[in-house]
Design a protein around this motif. Structure first.
Motif, short mmCIF file in Angstrom:
data_model
loop_
_atom_site.label_atom_id
_atom_site.label_comp_id
_atom_site.label_asym_id
_atom_site.label_seq_id
_atom_site.Cartn_x
_atom_site.Cartn_y
_atom_site.Cartn_z
N ALA A 48 0.86 -1.18 0.00
CA ALA A 48 0.00 0.00 0.00
C ALA A 48 0.90 1.23 0.00
O ALA A 48 1.88 1.29 0.75
CB ALA A 48 -0.90 0.00 1.22
N LEU A 49 0.60 2.19 -0.83
CA LEU A 49 1.37 3.43 -0.90
C LEU A 49 0.73 4.55 -0.09
O LEU A 49 1.42 5.47 0.35
CB LEU A 49 1.55 3.87 -2.35
CG LEU A 49 2.29 2.87 -3.24
CD1 LEU A 49 2.27 3.34 -4.69
CD2 LEU A 49 3.72 2.69 -2.75
N PHE A 50 -0.59 4.48 0.08
CA PHE A 50 -1.34 5.49 0.82
C PHE A 50 -2.16 4.84 1.90
O PHE A 50 -2.66 3.72 1.73
CB PHE A 50 -2.30 6.25 -0.11
CG PHE A 50 -1.62 7.12 -1.11
CD1 PHE A 50 -1.10 8.36 -0.76
CD2 PHE A 50 -1.49 6.72 -2.44
CE1 PHE A 50 -0.47 9.16 -1.69
CE2 PHE A 50 -0.88 7.51 -3.38
CZ PHE A 50 -0.37 8.74 -3.00
N ALA A 59 4.76 4.28 5.08
CA ALA A 59 6.22 4.31 5.16
C ALA A 59 6.84 3.89 3.83
O ALA A 59 7.82 4.48 3.38
CB ALA A 59 6.70 3.42 6.30
N THR A 60 6.25 2.89 3.20
CA THR A 60 6.75 2.45 1.89
C THR A 60 6.58 3.54 0.85
O THR A 60 7.47 3.80 0.05
CB THR A 60 6.03 1.17 1.45
OG1 THR A 60 6.23 0.16 2.44
CG2 THR A 60 6.56 0.68 0.11
N GLY A 61 5.42 4.19 0.85
CA GLY A 61 5.18 5.29 -0.09
C GLY A 61 6.21 6.39 0.07
O GLY A 61 6.73 6.92 -0.91
#
Length: 71
Positions: A46-48, A59-61
């Motif tokens: 998940a980016l958002f 955090a990844t986004g």
């Protein structure tokens, strides 16, 4: 992963809103959402974080945003 998906991710991040990014780019909000959903599926993350009308980067986004901007 397509460059259009990466650009959609950048646009939504910079505008902090799917609707604002849609107005800026002239792309439908639903299209932007689908592009980012496809990017998230491709990456397996998940980016958002979406809660109601609130949108924030995961955090990844946050970690991939600089690489996306360099592209």
């Amino acid at each position: 992963m397509r460059i259009e998906q990466i650009q959609a991710f950048i646009d939504v991040t910079e505008q902090r809103s799917f609707a604002a990014a849609a107005r800026l780019t002239g792309v439908k909000r639903s299209t932007l959402s689908a592009m980012i959903g496809a990017l998230e599926d491709h990456l397996g993350v998940a980016l958002f974080e979406r809660t109601g009308n609130s949108l924030s980067l995961t955090a990844t986004g946050e970690s991939i945003l600089p690489d996306c901007q360099r592209l």
